[in-house]
Design an enzyme around this catalytic site. Structure first.
Site, mmCIF file in Angstrom:
data_model
loop_
_atom_site.group_PDB
_atom_site.id
_atom_site.type_symbol
_atom_site.label_atom_id
_atom_site.label_comp_id
_atom_site.label_asym_id
_atom_site.label_seq_id
_atom_site.Cartn_x
_atom_site.Cartn_y
_atom_site.Cartn_z
ATOM 1 N N CYS B 89 0.854 -1.187 0.000
ATOM 2 C CA CYS B 89 0.000 0.000 0.000
ATOM 3 C C CYS B 89 0.889 1.236 0.000
ATOM 4 C CB CYS B 89 -0.887 -0.015 1.240
ATOM 5 S SG CYS B 89 -1.952 1.415 1.341
ATOM 6 N N LEU B 90 1.038 1.821 -1.165
ATOM 7 C CA LEU B 90 1.937 2.971 -1.299
ATOM 8 C C LEU B 90 1.325 3.922 -2.325
ATOM 9 C CD1 LEU B 90 4.713 4.062 -0.394
ATOM 10 C CD2 LEU B 90 5.712 2.844 -2.322
#
Lengths: 590, 153
Positions: B89-90
């Site tokens: 999750c970036l």
């Protein structure tokens, strides 16, 4: 909503001759008795529409915005901001997109702290990177070198080649309306990419999309404007906040409630409509098969499909039985001519006589409650279908029949406008009538007096509408026959014309009363007990005017002056000329 | 064959990755597909992942650089922003992607994520809950997992 009074005005002010002439001048003379009508220039439209967008009376509480209107407003805002803030139009567009077209908020924040606003939207006062004097530059995306003329950049100066810019812009536009707030590709840079650059580099298709997003940005997130919910309609409606009457009609002729964006449902309130729609969606599957499109003829039992709008059904020969689609009773019981009365709107709760054991009672109650709902749903849905059919009929009339008829009768189409008006009245009345069934379903059983008044007014209105619909649909057929022109037709048409026009007005008047009564919460029941009939009329009007602006009251007064030679029937509220002592509508004694 | 019309940008990025690798990061393209990279990231010092060697895969889709690369951890890792399938999750791998970013910047961001887990924006709900309720214990688990799965033993 102003127009319910216009309807009355048109009726009261005009003699029958005025009505047919269709001229504005006649109408205006008739209307201006009270001197309140300077800005009424819509005489043509009065008399059949409750809120069609064509009326431009001073009390109208909303404005329909076409795409061109929105674009024009955007242009005006951009010019204004650009001149007040002394910035380019491109910069002004960037600011307005960020501030959701709220010019005053933009001004406030800009003059409070220009630097902060500039930083947050990415309007740099000077570039971050100075172009070196090399003849070639390296694109920051594809890393290739290009001559200077193929390198572009936003105000910040980060260099990217034409191809990469195009790719960047295309991706952004296809990602959605976020492209209106596009920034320089450099992740550390916040510089806004202006509209000029986007329009220069985007493909035709993308430019079209971008400009669509741009127009839409004007409406989205605004308190005062909403899109018309009709499919494929591009218009928006701007609403005058503070008004309590939410029915609006878009230029696409879709009437809807601005508050809940469901279709227009006056005189029923939004919460009742929401409850009703929820109930329908939960039970509609049951209903669908119960209310399949056909019913057996009550006499010969052949299945009959209802393919016309009015409720008067005629079975095909040899049976030829005429019956009412709603109650399946003989049609002869339905008109006052035959001494019968129109009672199909009434639901008698099932007879709960005899002794039931508990289970049986429960079953009976469930059955009753379903039956009760079915009763109202069926009538709601029938009017809905009927309205759809009427819209199609009106369209057919306007596009095909009217011209033919005009040729045949050698009369200009403007003289046949009364037919269109009749259909428009039918469409509007079907809508009102439909929602009164939702109203009826939620009307508490124990309020007997209100229920009686409601069912009576609804029944009267419905009977009037059926007469009008029948006349417009069936009796007109004779004149539409494609046969060779028959000179004998003309005298018939001469009687048909005033009949239809009269029915249109009478129906309009009945629905006026119905709408007013329901909007008052049927309070006439209470006031009637306490006061005489003359007070009743005025009192009801006063309550009906709540939230509708003071000018409306003024018009009501004007109408009363005009009314001095009329009396309102106690039973059906019809306004009768002073000369008659019997009500022209319901034959009730004065 | 598929590699013959590789965009210049990808070729240049690959060359730079090989000639001047970022500290603690190695990325080399697969021989069969020049858009597919085998990546190794060293666990940053003073993080629970210190001493670990994490394998990742990175793929450059057809639209790259207009669309972000697809990156995934192959080595099991206990981290609130990385799920058990290794998905990360970036923001720059999703809506904050910009074509001006590169493979190098993406991998550096992932390395930074290892140093600074963000349990407020979790991908792995359980790990994030653990992190917020008892950070000391969660860090211990992360260290344990690093020892178990990322030390190449």
């Amino acid at each position: 909503m102003d127009s319910d009074y216009e309807i009355v005005d048109a009726y009261d002010g005009d003699s029958a001759e005025d009505y047919f002439s269709g001229g504005d001048t006649d109408m205006d003379e008739g209307d201006s008795i009270g001197g309140f009508e300077e800005d009424e220039d819509d005489g043509d439209n009065a008399g059949y529409e409750y809120g069609y967008a064509s009326d431009e009376g001073s009390e109208k509480t909303y404005t329909v915005l076409r795409e061109s209107d929105i674009r024009q407003r955007q242009e005006e805002s951009i010019s204004h901001v650009s001149s007040v803030l002394s910035i380019s139009r491109v910069a002004a567009s960037v600011l307005l997109c960020h501030y959701k077209w709220n010019v005053s908020q933009l001004h406030d924040e800009w003059f409070a702290d220009e630097e902060r606003v500039r930083r947050s939207v990415g309007l740099l006062s000077k570039s971050v990177i100075l172009f070196p004097n090399d003849s070639e530059m390296t694109c920051g995306i594809c890393f290739d070198s290009y001559p200077r003329d193929q390198i572009h950049s936003a105000a910040c100066g980060h260099p990217y080649c034409t191809t990469c810019w195009k790719g960047y812009i295309t991706t952004a536009i296809n990602d959605g309306p976020g492209c209106l707030l596009l920034r320089c590709p450099d992740p550390a840079c916040c510089a806004a990419v202006g509209q000029d650059m986007i329009l220069k580099l985007a493909s035709d298709e993308d430019r079209e999309k971008y400009s669509r997003y741009f127009v839409r940005s004007y409406i989205v997130d605004k308190k005062k404007t909403k899109w018309c919910p009709a499919p494929d309609c591009e218009n928006a409606v701007e609403f005058e906040l503070g008004s309590n009457v939410y029915d609006v009609t878009c230029l696409c002729s879709h009437p809807f409630c601005w508050n809940c964006t469901e279709e227009a449902h006056r005189p029923v309130d939004c919460s009742t409509v929401a409850k009703w729609i929820l109930k329908n969606s939960a039970e509609s599957e049951n209903m669908n098969w119960i209310l399949a499109n056909s019913k057996p003829c009550p006499k010969c039992k052949r299945p009959i499909e209802k393919n016309q709008g009015c409720m008067h059904m005629s079975c095909t020969p040899p049976c030829k039985f005429e019956f009412c689609w709603l109650c399946l009773g003989a049609w002869s019981d339905h008109g006052e001519r035959t001494g019968g009365f129109y009672a199909c709107n009434r639901y008698e709760a099932g007879k709960q006589e005899g002794l039931y054991d508990e289970a049986e009672k429960r079953r009976e109650m469930a059955k009753n409650s379903l039956e009760r709902y079915t009763h109202y749903y069926e009538r709601w849905a029938s009017n809905q279908t009927s309205r759809q059919k009427s819209i199609a009929d009106l369209h057919q009339m306007q596009t095909v029949h009217l011209e033919k008829l005009s040729d045949k009768l050698k009369e200009p189409e403007s003289q046949l406008k009364f037919i269109i008006e009749a259909w428009q009245q039918i469409i509007e009345c079907r809508r009102v009538l439909k929602w009164t069934y939702a109203y009826g379903y939620y009307l508490p059983e124990h309020e007997t007096a209100k229920k009686q008044l409601f069912e009576y007014s609804q029944g009267e209105a419905e009977a009037a509408l059926e007469r009008l619909h029948q006349c417009a649909e069936k009796e007109l057929l004779v004149f539409l026959d494609d046969g060779v022109f028959d000179i004998n037709v003309t005298p018939d048409f001469g009687t048909f014309r005033p009949k239809l026009a009269q029915l249109t007005r009478v129906t309009c008047s009945y629905f006026e009363n119905l709408v007013r009564a329901l909007e008052n919460g049927l309070s006439e029941v209470d006031s009637q007990a306490a006061s005489s009939t003359s007070v009743k009329n005025g009192g009801a009007k006063g309550k009906g005017g709540k939230g509708k602006g003071s000018s409306r009251t003024g018009r009501a007064v004007a109408r009363n002056i005009d009314d001095s030679d009329r009396w309102n029937c106690d039973r059906c509220t019809y306004a009768n000329p002073d000369s008659s002592s019997l009500c022209q509508m319901c034959h009730h004694q004065r | 064959m598929a590699n013959s019309n590789l965009p210049r940008r990808i070729i240049k990025e690959t060359q730079r990755l090989l000639s001047e690798p970022a500290p603690g990061i190695s990325a080399s393209p697969s021989e069969e597909n020049m858009r597919y990279f085998n990546v190794m990231v060293l666990g940053p010092s003073q993080s629970p992942y210190e001493g670990g060697v994490f394998k990742l895969e990175l793929f450059l889709p057809e639209e790259y650089p207009m669309a972000p690369p697809k990156v995934r951890f192959l080595t099991k890792i206990y981290h609130p922003n990385i799920d058990k399938l290794g998905r990360i999750c970036l923001d720059i791998l999703k809506d904050k992607w910009s074509p001006a970013l590169q493979i190098r910047t993406v991998l550096l961001s992932i390395q930074a994520l290892l140093s600074a887990p963000n349990p407020d924006d979790p991908l792995s709900e359980n790990v994030a809950k653990h992190w917020k309720s008892n950070e000391v214990e969660a860090v211990e688990t992360a260290k344990e997992w690093t020892r178990l799965y990322a030390t190449g033993a």
